[in-house]
Design a protein around this motif. Structure first.
Motif, short mmCIF file in Angstrom:
data_model
loop_
_atom_site.label_atom_id
_atom_site.label_comp_id
_atom_site.label_asym_id
_atom_site.label_seq_id
_atom_site.Cartn_x
_atom_site.Cartn_y
_atom_site.Cartn_z
N SER A 187 39.50 11.08 -20.24
CA SER A 187 39.38 12.36 -19.54
C SER A 187 40.70 12.76 -18.90
O SER A 187 41.09 13.92 -18.94
N ALA A 188 41.36 11.80 -18.28
CA ALA A 188 42.62 12.12 -17.62
C ALA A 188 43.64 12.64 -18.64
O ALA A 188 44.36 13.60 -18.38
N GLN A 189 43.64 12.04 -19.81
CA GLN A 189 44.58 12.52 -20.82
C GLN A 189 44.25 13.93 -21.27
O GLN A 189 45.13 14.77 -21.43
N ARG A 190 42.96 14.17 -21.49
CA ARG A 190 42.57 15.52 -21.93
C ARG A 190 42.96 16.56 -20.89
O ARG A 190 43.40 17.66 -21.20
N CYS A 191 42.80 16.19 -19.62
CA CYS A 191 43.15 17.10 -18.53
C CYS A 191 44.64 17.45 -18.58
O CYS A 191 45.03 18.62 -18.55
N ILE A 192 45.49 16.42 -18.69
CA ILE A 192 46.94 16.67 -18.66
C ILE A 192 47.38 17.42 -19.92
O ILE A 192 48.12 18.40 -19.88
N MET A 193 46.84 16.98 -21.05
CA MET A 193 47.21 17.60 -22.33
C MET A 193 46.84 19.08 -22.33
O MET A 193 47.64 19.94 -22.71
N ALA A 194 45.61 19.36 -21.91
CA ALA A 194 45.12 20.74 -21.96
C ALA A 194 45.93 21.61 -20.99
O ALA A 194 46.31 22.73 -21.32
N SER A 195 46.22 21.05 -19.82
CA SER A 195 46.95 21.83 -18.83
C SER A 195 48.36 22.16 -19.33
O SER A 195 48.83 23.29 -19.23
N LEU A 196 49.05 21.16 -19.87
CA LEU A 196 50.41 21.41 -20.33
C LEU A 196 50.42 22.29 -21.58
O LEU A 196 51.26 23.17 -21.74
N ALA A 197 49.46 22.02 -22.48
CA ALA A 197 49.43 22.77 -23.75
C ALA A 197 49.22 24.27 -23.48
O ALA A 197 49.78 25.13 -24.16
N GLN A 198 48.39 24.55 -22.49
CA GLN A 198 48.12 25.96 -22.18
C GLN A 198 49.41 26.65 -21.73
O GLN A 198 49.67 27.79 -22.06
N GLN A 199 50.23 25.96 -20.95
CA GLN A 199 51.45 26.59 -20.43
C GLN A 199 52.62 26.50 -21.39
O GLN A 199 53.51 27.32 -21.38
N TYR A 200 52.62 25.45 -22.22
CA TYR A 200 53.77 25.22 -23.13
C TYR A 200 53.23 24.97 -24.53
O TYR A 200 53.23 23.83 -25.03
N PRO A 201 52.75 26.02 -25.17
CA PRO A 201 52.01 25.84 -26.43
C PRO A 201 52.82 25.16 -27.54
O PRO A 201 52.26 24.52 -28.42
#
Ligand code: A3P
Ligand code: MG
Length: 796
Positions: free
Chosen positions: A52-66
């Motif tokens: 879950s922690a990975q999905r959170c970080i990945m999703a957050s960064l991916a949204q800002q830096y596609p």
């Protein structure tokens, strides 16, 4: 978001908020109690919190830096996450910082983000919550430059919710934030290492360093934090297991603070998109202000010390015993000089086994001959020597097991030293209770060394513990050698001279600079940098120091005394050396393998040109007439014989040859011709068996060689007798002349005419050669010179 800020700063700022959010997820999952543990691999767990922690970080960064490449420990993650897991706000304190100029223009394609959503998973599952970190590392062009380390449970034991958790960051060139850095206290060595992934390699390396304390904690992030907060000096993990996501963020923060993280050999890891994920060469991180190089030396074997030697040799001894060898078995060492060389030697001596050392240049034919004399059951071999020993197998009467001493991994199907020890050491081995066996000191063979092949075939010289003790006691306590001085370990360790030189240093714990082979620049630089003052050489090295022009490019002003053994050194070289290097003296010593190295030497305060010094304590010497065998008085040349505790036990399995050299009264007949003067100083004139007889007159090749070396254009010379029907033998000279010299054969003969008496003229001839063949101790290989003449004759 301040779009105008450089990408690196924005990314750092977003990573801080994402890591904080991930930390909250980790806490929530823990408090729910269902961790959803799965085992990814051996000793490698994954929980619902990691995922879950990975999905959170990945999703957050991916949204800002596609377009950014993000690599996470838990593989590619599904970015469809609850909306409250996505954080897109930035940490304002970071955005307010000045981006280091080198990163202002960094763009997406230069960057890889490495995420370890939950570092210290094993500890998390065991409730050691303060070991856990969330790591986000930013690599630019393959270098770890930015890092965020979040501790979700920081202060959790205090029970105050508002102090729970903290986030630290570091950007190389900018600095660090979120914590107060502290340097570890000097004068101590506190190491930190893995808690849940330990193995033999890790433990051996740690113990060898004799730390004051070892902190075994979980997670690479946590361990680097200990370095940055002054709680440990170095993080040592000399094993594979850690991955790029474990080290990227910690490395960046530590580097930003002035510390260092590398592999265990001191090489930096790369973090670009194509690198292999495991850090196969382990981790070595040191706190700010530490000498990273010193730690590398201590752990990689670039240097060793007496504790490590003791530790390794005792463990090896236990392993050899469990492998199945018995007292009186023979162990071989077949290697060029290396740091590990003395580990099997010491192990064998503790176990009451005999050690035989083989010349690392042996060909298959030479090795098979001597191995069949000593019959070792276990041979410790360097990588370079493995092929030769394997090629002898079909000729050996006893097939040895081969263990490779200088390789971490098995090599050419031979077990590595580490793997051998790991396999055979008793699991409850304890160095404190380890005891060497008792041996019959007088009779037990400690070493089987091969006597110089200059004449005849090699023979196995048996030296007892008593012989060795006598030598060491005499040299160390008798004032014959300054064993406390740093020594150059260039003379081959398999040979009596190099072997016992280092042995003495091990006993008194002084430094030896181990050199695998002679390289002129390296050798001279070592003399200069280590400020060598007492230097042991053989004549060929003495010639080099006296004649080579490279010598002038180095500062050798620390050299005071050159000690030369192995073969006679001419007076002219002695004089040139003293003058050129501004030495106090050149001390020649004399001995042979059969006499455990020493027989004659100069005391430290005594010196006479051309002499090998006086008789060593407890040794008797006589010079006997070559025809009658009667003892001679001063200034009369004859065969040198010696008797006493240094005389070998005999040649292995060769009573006939033993009887030929050791007579019924115990005198060892050395085959060397010598005389002594009124002061009881001895002078070696030549080797008996190599005497040239011209019309019944004795001609000593060494004398002619010394004469030739006084010619300014002659660099080296070797003289042998060629058979002549009429006169018996004629002296024949092989000469190495200076590169630009026009010297002719006739000029060499004319030079000799002036210098030596009539029966010593070079009637046999003169031949120019590139080099004079010598054995490793510097003795001229006259039989090779004679072969050259035979070959020449055969062609005519
Ligand atoms: N033998 C091993 N097997 C699997 N992972 C290992 C390992 N040794 C070290 N690691 C990795 O290195 C990290 C730090 O290890 P340690 O706490 O033992 O020092 C761990 O991170 P994780 O806890 O994120 O898995 C783990 O991934
Ligand atoms: Mg990890």
């Amino acid at each position: 978001m301040a779009q105008s800020a450089p990408l690196v700063l924005r990314l750092m700022a977003s990573s801080v908020t994402a890591a904080n959010r991930a930390g909250k997820i980790i806490r929530d999952i823990m408090s729910r109690g269902d961790l959803g543990i799965v085992e990814k691999g051996k000793n490698d767990l994954q929980t619902e919190a990691d995922r879950s922690a990975q999905r959170c970080i990945m999703a957050s960064l991916a949204q800002q830096y596609p377009n950014l490449l993000i690599i996470g420990e838990e593989g590619t993650s599904n970015c469809e996450v609850p909306s409250d897991w996505i954080v897109t706000d930035c940490d304002q304190s970071i955005l307010a910082q000045q981006c280091p100029p080198e990163y202002v223009d960094v763009n997406n394609k230069d960057v890889v983000v490495w995420i370890d959503p939950l570092d210290g998973t094993a500890e998390y599952t065991q409730g050691l919550l303060d070991h856990v970190t969330v790591l986000v590392g930013i690599a630019v062009k393959g270098k770890a430059i930015g890092g965020v380390i979040h501790q979700p449970y920081y202060n959790y034991e205090s029970g105050t919710a508002d102090l729970l958790g903290r986030t630290l960051w570091g950007l190389v060139g900018l600095g660090t934030g979120g914590f107060i850095p502290r340097d570890p206290s000097p004068g101590k060595t506190i190491l930190t290492t893995t808690r849940s992934h330990s193995n033999n390699l890790v433990n051996t390396a740690l113990e060898a360093f004799q730390p004051d304390d070892v902190l075994r904690v979980g997670g690479a992030g946590h361990k680097v934090l200990l370095l940055m907060e002054g709680k440990a000096h170095a993080y040592v993990f000399p094993s594979k297991g850690c991955k790029k996501w474990d080290t990227c963020a910690p490395e960046a923060v530590l580097t930003a603070l002035g510390g260092k993280l590398t592999d265990i050999h001191g090489n930096t890891y790369e973090y670009h998109k194509d690198v292999e994920h495991p850090n196969l060469r382990g981790v070595l991180a040191t706190a700010r202000g530490m000498n990273h190089g010193l730690f590398i030396d201590a752990f990689t074997g670039k240097g060793t010390n007496k504790e490590k030697l003791l530790f390794n040799s005792c463990r090896l001894a236990d392993s050899i015993k469990n492998y199945g060898l018995l007292q009186n078995d023979v162990i071989g060492v077949f290697s060029e000089n290396c740091l590990e060389y003395f580990e099997p030697i010491l192990a064998a001596l503790y176990l009451g086994m005999s050690v035989t050392t083989f010349n690392s240049n042996y060909t298959v034919d030479e090795l098979k001959y001597v191995a069949n004399l000593s019959k070792p059951k276990l041979v410790f071999c360097s990588k370079d020597c493995v092929s030769t020993i394997l090629a002898t197998f079909s000729y050996l009467s006893t097939l040895p097991k081969v263990v490779v001493i200088n390789s971490d991994e098995n090599y050419k199907e031979c077990q590595s030293l580490n793997n051998f020890v790991t396999l055979y050491i008793k699991h409850n081995f304890n160095i404190v209770t380890f005891q060497p066996v008792q041996v019959d000191v007088k009779n037990h063979v400690a070493f089987i060394l091969y006597s110089s092949g200059t004449t005849g075939l090699p023979k196995g010289v048996m030296l007892t513990h008593f012989n060795i003790n006598a030598l060491l006691a005499m040299v160390i306590n008798g004032g014959y050698s300054l064993t406390q001085e740093t020594a150059i370990g260039l003379l081959p360790f398999y040979h009596t001279y190099g072997l016992f030189l280092v042995f003495m240093r091990i006993i008194v714990s002084s430094k030896v600079i181990v050199m695998k082979r002679f390289e002129s620049h390296v050798y001279l630089k070592a003399l200069q940098d280590y400020k060598i003052s007492y230097l042991h050489v053989v004549p060929s090295l003495a010639y080099f120091l006296a004649k080579n022009e490279l010598v002038d490019s180095y500062d050798l002003s620390s050299l005071k005394v050159v000690i030369c053994g192995g073969a006679p050194l001419s007076k002219s070289i002695e004089e040139t050396l003293i003058k050129r290097l501004n030495l106090e003296k050149v001390r020649q010593s004399y001995g042979m393998t059969e006499s455990t190295l020493g027989v004659l030497s100069h005391k430290i305060d005594l010196f006479r040109y051309g002499s090998c010094g006086i008789v060593l304590p407890n040794i008797s010497i006589k010079i006997i007439d070559l025809n009658t065998g009667d003892a001679l008085g001063p200034n009369q040349s004859g065969e040198l014989c010696c008797r006493g505790p240094l005389v070998m036990k005999g040649y292995i399995n060769d009573p006939d040859n033993t009887k030929k050299v050791i007579d019924d009264e115990g005198w060892l007949h050395t085959g060397d011709v010598a005389y002594y003067d009124e002061n009881k100083l001895f002078y070696i004139v030549d080797r008996l068996k190599e005497l040239i007889k011209y019309k019944g007159f004795q001609v000593a090749p060494a004398e002619l060689e010394a004469m030739l070396l006084t010619h300014p254009d002659i660099l080296d010379a070797g003289v042998v007798g060629i058979p002549d029907e009429k006169n018996g033998e004629l002296p024949y000279a092989f000469v190495v002349k200076s590169p630009n010299s026009n010297l002719s054969e006739n000029e060499v003969k004319a030079f000799a005419k002036e210098k030596v008496s009539i029966h010593k003229q070079l009637r046999g001839g003169v031949q120019f050669v590139k080099e004079i063949p010598r054995n490793p101790s510097g003795k001229i290989l006259r039989r090779i010179l004679r072969q050259k003449i035979d070959n020449l004759k055969a062609k005519l």
